[in-house]
Design a protein around this motif. Structure first.
Motif, mmCIF file in Angstrom:
data_model
loop_
_atom_site.group_PDB
_atom_site.id
_atom_site.type_symbol
_atom_site.label_atom_id
_atom_site.label_comp_id
_atom_site.label_asym_id
_atom_site.label_seq_id
_atom_site.Cartn_x
_atom_site.Cartn_y
_atom_site.Cartn_z
ATOM 1 N N ILE A 148 56.190 63.796 -22.639
ATOM 2 C CA ILE A 148 55.015 62.969 -22.243
ATOM 3 C C ILE A 148 55.675 62.215 -21.161
ATOM 4 O O ILE A 148 56.502 61.199 -21.520
ATOM 5 N N SER A 149 54.747 62.105 -20.105
ATOM 6 C CA SER A 149 54.983 61.216 -18.994
ATOM 7 C C SER A 149 54.225 60.208 -18.623
ATOM 8 O O SER A 149 52.768 60.655 -18.718
ATOM 9 N N LEU A 150 54.384 58.821 -18.962
ATOM 10 C CA LEU A 150 53.471 57.775 -18.856
ATOM 11 C C LEU A 150 53.715 57.130 -17.370
ATOM 12 O O LEU A 150 54.715 56.286 -17.409
ATOM 13 N N ALA A 151 52.899 57.156 -16.630
ATOM 14 C CA ALA A 151 53.446 56.495 -15.128
ATOM 15 C C ALA A 151 52.395 55.138 -15.158
ATOM 16 O O ALA A 151 51.078 55.305 -15.574
ATOM 17 N N PHE A 152 52.888 54.031 -14.959
ATOM 18 C CA PHE A 152 52.160 52.728 -15.066
ATOM 19 C C PHE A 152 52.746 51.874 -13.910
ATOM 20 O O PHE A 152 53.756 52.156 -13.335
ATOM 21 N N LEU A 169 57.560 56.312 -18.039
ATOM 22 C CA LEU A 169 58.307 56.337 -19.217
ATOM 23 C C LEU A 169 58.081 57.701 -19.656
ATOM 24 O O LEU A 169 56.842 58.244 -19.724
ATOM 25 N N VAL A 170 59.207 58.682 -20.008
ATOM 26 C CA VAL A 170 59.251 60.080 -20.333
ATOM 27 C C VAL A 170 59.629 60.025 -21.863
ATOM 28 O O VAL A 170 60.662 59.631 -21.974
ATOM 29 N N PHE A 171 58.709 60.563 -22.704
ATOM 30 C CA PHE A 171 59.231 60.512 -24.067
ATOM 31 C C PHE A 171 59.383 62.090 -24.563
ATOM 32 O O PHE A 171 58.589 62.911 -24.128
ATOM 33 N N PHE A 214 63.765 58.771 -25.119
ATOM 34 C CA PHE A 214 62.750 58.317 -23.899
ATOM 35 C C PHE A 214 63.690 57.772 -22.663
ATOM 36 O O PHE A 214 64.920 57.570 -22.880
ATOM 37 N N THR A 215 63.183 57.923 -21.678
ATOM 38 C CA THR A 215 63.771 57.525 -20.509
ATOM 39 C C THR A 215 62.869 56.638 -19.411
ATOM 40 O O THR A 215 61.636 57.037 -19.519
ATOM 41 N N ALA A 252 67.627 54.690 -20.613
ATOM 42 C CA ALA A 252 67.601 55.970 -21.615
ATOM 43 C C ALA A 252 67.733 55.547 -22.949
ATOM 44 O O ALA A 252 68.622 54.617 -23.085
ATOM 45 N N GLY A 253 67.190 55.779 -23.996
ATOM 46 C CA GLY A 253 67.423 55.512 -25.282
ATOM 47 C C GLY A 253 66.825 56.224 -26.452
ATOM 48 O O GLY A 253 65.829 57.164 -25.828
#
Length: 117
Positions: free
Chosen positions: A87-91, A63-65, A22-23, A37-38
C-alpha cells in the motif's frame, strides 16, 4: 519542532498491526530516495518519529506498507496475487514545523488513511 509519525491498525482483526514493514521515501520529480525503513511495534507504531526537526522538510513523500506480508504472517489466506500487496500513500508536507501523522487502517481487502494529529 515538526515531526512525521505513523500508526497502523488491522481492522480485519481489531488490533494494532504489530510487525508490519514499511518504507518512507522522499519524492523529487522522478527521483525517489529511501529515508527510513522499519517495522511497527506492538502498538502498530514506529518507536520514534519517522522524521523530525531538520530532517522534516517541505515536499512530497511516500509511505509504502507491506500489507500482504503482514497478513500472510498472521496466517491469513490470500489469493495470488493478493488484492492489496504493498500500500503506497503519497502525501505532501507543506509546513515543516507541524506534526504530520499518517495513520493506516487496513484489512486484506481495503484501507483508508487521513491526516491525524
Amino acid at each position: 519542532m515538526g515531526r512525521l509519525t505513523t500508526h497502523v491498525l488491522d481492522t480485519a482483526n481489531g488490533l494494532p498491526a504489530a510487525g508490519m514493514h514499511f518504507t518512507l521515501y522522499r519524492i523529487d520529480g522522478a527521483a525517489r530516495t529511501q529515508l527510513v525503513a522499519g517495522t511497527t511495534n506492538a502498538d502498530g507504531r514506529f518507536d520514534r518519529p519517522l522524521l523530525e526537526g531538520e530532517a522534516l522538510t517541505p515536499g512530497c513523500y511516500e509511505l509504502v506498507f507491506a500489507s500482504a506480508d503482514y497478513f500472510r504472517a498472521l496466517g491469513t489466506e490470500l489469493p495470488e496475487p493478493p488484492f492489496l500487496d504493498r500500500i503506497s500513500l503519497a502525501f505532501g508536507i507543506a509546513d515543516a514545523a507541524s506534526h504530520y501523522h499518517v495513520p493506516l487502517l487496513v484489512s486484506p481487502w481495503a484501507y483508508s488513511t487521513y491526516r491525524g494529529s
